[in-house]
Design a protein around this motif. Structure first.
Motif, short mmCIF file in Angstrom:
data_model
loop_
_atom_site.label_atom_id
_atom_site.label_comp_id
_atom_site.label_asym_id
_atom_site.label_seq_id
_atom_site.Cartn_x
_atom_site.Cartn_y
_atom_site.Cartn_z
N GLU A 180 -2.93 -2.77 -14.61
CA GLU A 180 -2.06 -3.88 -14.73
C GLU A 180 -0.73 -4.34 -13.98
OE1 GLU A 180 -4.03 -5.66 -18.79
OE2 GLU A 180 -2.28 -5.37 -18.89
N ARG A 181 -0.29 -5.13 -12.99
CA ARG A 181 0.55 -5.19 -12.72
C ARG A 181 0.54 -4.34 -11.53
NH1 ARG A 181 5.12 -4.27 -15.08
NH2 ARG A 181 4.72 -1.92 -16.10
N PHE A 182 -0.01 -3.17 -10.74
CA PHE A 182 0.32 -2.69 -9.04
C PHE A 182 -1.19 -2.91 -9.44
CE2 PHE A 182 3.81 0.01 -11.12
CZ PHE A 182 4.03 -0.11 -11.80
N SER A 183 -0.36 -3.26 -7.39
CA SER A 183 -1.74 -3.65 -6.27
C SER A 183 -0.16 -2.98 -4.87
CB SER A 183 -1.76 -4.77 -6.51
OG SER A 183 -0.54 -5.11 -5.83
N ALA A 184 -1.81 -2.72 -4.28
CA ALA A 184 -0.85 -1.98 -2.80
C ALA A 184 -2.42 -1.97 -2.38
CB ALA A 184 -1.23 -0.42 -3.35
N GLU A 185 -1.56 -1.83 -0.65
CA GLU A 185 -2.61 -2.46 0.69
C GLU A 185 -1.91 -1.36 1.49
OE1 GLU A 185 -1.97 -6.66 1.12
OE2 GLU A 185 0.04 -6.42 2.14
N PHE A 186 -2.48 -1.70 2.75
CA PHE A 186 -2.49 -0.60 3.77
C PHE A 186 -3.18 -1.50 5.02
CE2 PHE A 186 -1.03 1.44 6.82
CZ PHE A 186 -1.15 2.83 7.35
N PRO A 187 -2.06 -3.05 4.98
CA PRO A 187 -3.52 -3.52 6.53
C PRO A 187 -3.45 -2.88 7.87
CG PRO A 187 -0.95 -4.14 5.87
CD PRO A 187 -1.02 -3.31 5.29
N LYS A 188 -4.64 -3.35 8.42
CA LYS A 188 -4.59 -3.30 9.72
C LYS A 188 -3.18 -2.66 10.50
CE LYS A 188 -7.82 -3.48 13.40
NZ LYS A 188 -8.87 -5.01 14.46
N GLU A 189 -2.53 -4.39 10.25
CA GLU A 189 -1.20 -3.62 11.40
C GLU A 189 0.03 -3.66 10.06
OE1 GLU A 189 -3.15 -3.82 14.97
OE2 GLU A 189 -1.55 -3.84 14.52
N GLY A 190 1.00 -2.84 10.58
CA GLY A 190 1.93 -3.50 9.53
C GLY A 190 2.45 -2.33 8.51
N VAL A 193 -1.91 6.15 -5.87
CA VAL A 193 -3.53 5.95 -5.43
C VAL A 193 -2.57 5.69 -3.70
CG1 VAL A 193 -1.30 3.86 -3.89
CG2 VAL A 193 -3.45 3.81 -4.60
N TYR A 194 -4.15 5.91 -3.00
CA TYR A 194 -4.69 6.82 -1.86
C TYR A 194 -5.15 5.70 -0.57
CZ TYR A 194 -7.38 9.87 1.57
OH TYR A 194 -7.91 10.02 2.68
N LEU A 195 -4.07 5.81 0.29
CA LEU A 195 -4.88 4.55 0.85
C LEU A 195 -5.21 4.66 2.47
CD1 LEU A 195 -2.17 3.27 -0.59
CD2 LEU A 195 -3.74 0.88 -0.16
N GLN A 196 -6.42 4.38 3.15
CA GLN A 196 -6.55 4.42 4.31
C GLN A 196 -6.60 2.56 5.22
OE1 GLN A 196 -10.24 6.56 6.01
NE2 GLN A 196 -9.90 7.91 4.40
N LYS A 197 -6.81 2.90 6.39
CA LYS A 197 -6.22 1.88 6.76
C LYS A 197 -6.94 0.46 6.27
CE LYS A 197 -2.92 1.17 9.86
NZ LYS A 197 -1.88 0.94 10.03
N GLU A 198 -6.47 -0.09 5.45
CA GLU A 198 -7.08 -1.86 5.09
C GLU A 198 -8.64 -0.73 3.57
OE1 GLU A 198 -8.14 -4.72 8.17
OE2 GLU A 198 -8.82 -2.75 9.49
N ASN A 199 -8.29 0.01 3.60
CA ASN A 199 -8.77 0.70 2.25
C ASN A 199 -8.72 1.36 1.01
OD1 ASN A 199 -11.88 0.03 3.01
ND2 ASN A 199 -11.59 1.29 4.74
N SER A 238 6.13 2.82 6.17
CA SER A 238 5.04 2.87 7.79
C SER A 238 5.30 4.37 7.91
CB SER A 238 6.44 2.88 8.26
OG SER A 238 6.83 0.91 8.05
N PRO A 239 4.17 4.80 7.70
CA PRO A 239 3.56 6.10 7.86
C PRO A 239 4.40 6.72 8.86
CG PRO A 239 1.75 5.12 8.68
CD PRO A 239 2.61 3.98 7.83
N MET A 240 4.03 8.23 9.11
CA MET A 240 4.37 9.05 10.61
C MET A 240 3.50 7.73 11.93
SD MET A 240 5.51 12.97 9.67
CE MET A 240 5.91 13.03 11.35
N LYS A 241 3.74 8.46 12.83
CA LYS A 241 3.26 7.84 14.01
C LYS A 241 1.82 8.47 14.65
CE LYS A 241 3.03 6.70 19.35
NZ LYS A 241 3.67 6.86 19.90
N GLY A 242 0.29 8.10 14.29
CA GLY A 242 -0.98 8.60 14.04
C GLY A 242 -1.57 9.49 12.90
N HIS A 243 -0.70 8.91 11.31
CA HIS A 243 -1.21 9.06 10.59
C HIS A 243 -1.97 7.46 10.06
CE1 HIS A 243 0.93 12.07 9.50
NE2 HIS A 243 1.13 12.92 10.50
#
Lengths: 115, 113
Positions: free
Chosen positions: A63-73, A47-53, A24-29
């Motif tokens: 292989e075997r690794f994946s990451a996500e940063f959903p709109k919520e959560g 990996v580097y993510l922004q919301k949903e991207n 969970s990132p810092m508030k506002g990040h």
């Protein structure tokens, strides 16, 4: 303002199981980075993510690794069918993504042990 | 690509001794440079930073100067304390905003009484 939160702090898995690491990132990040630290080594970018991207996954194993940063959560780093070589500390960092330099704030890390 | 090289440890010093940890880098463009500190069992904390040539970052008695001509960012402290015992990482961030950090391998500092 709470800092970057990661859970769990320690995770033990047997070979072949799945590992899910949360950040969970810092508030506002809105920018999240994942790094891996193998024993006695420096941190390596994954990996580097922004919301949903996913912006940059050049350090992620193919292989075997994946990451996500959903709109919520939180952001999730998922490792399927773990092997002993996946044992490491996984750190998440967050930033605002703005400004003239990139200051990233790190969480306490998740220490993954694969038996 | 970008890379960071820092002196290998461990470095063992007596309290109040002078500290230098060498760091050199390779990068295109105009990176920002950082020193992070990691205490046992914890995540990384930003110690200091410099965003352009000749800038000096400083914090808690630690200093480092961004030297473009020698591509270096050596960490110094005039008088170390036992509480400074930790692992120190030199890092750079490429030109532009919000880019990934490239770290050195870390230098472990042990300060004894």
């Amino acid at each position: 303002n709470a800092g970057v939160m990661q859970n769990p702090r320690h995770l033990v898995r047997r070979r072949g199981q799945e590992a899910r690491l949360r950040c969970s990132p810092m508030k506002g990040h809105s920018h999240v980075y994942w790094y891996r630290q193998l024993p006695e080594e420096g941190l390596k970018f994954m990996v580097y993510l922004q919301k949903e991207n996913i912006i940059d996954e050049s350090g992620m194993p193919k292989e075997r690794f994946s990451a996500e940063f959903p709109k919520e959560g939180p952001s999730i780093l998922r490792i399927q069918q773990v092997v002993r070589g996946d044992s490491a500390a996984y750190f998440c960092a967050s930033s605002t993504g703005t400004g003239t330099y990139n200051e990233q704030f790190f969480g306490p890390g998740t220490r993954l042990t694969v038996l | 690509g970008n890379s960071v090289t820092q002196m290998e440890g461990p470095v063992t010093l007596s309290e109040e001794a002078f500290l230098t940890i060498n760091c050199t880098y390779t990068a295109t463009g105009y990176p920002s440079l950082f020193w992070y500190v990691q205490y046992p069992g914890e995540g990384l904390q930003l110690l200091l930073k410099a965003t352009k040539a000749d800038d000096k970052g400083s914090n808690k008695g630690f200093e480092a100067t961004y030297r473009k001509e020698t591509t270096s960012f050596h960490l110094e402290k005039g008088s170390v304390q036992v509480s400074d015992s930790a692992v120190y990482f030199c890092a750079l961030s490429g030109s532009g905003t919000a880019s990934k950090l490239t770290f050195g391998t870390g230098t472990r500092l042990q300060v004894t009484l």
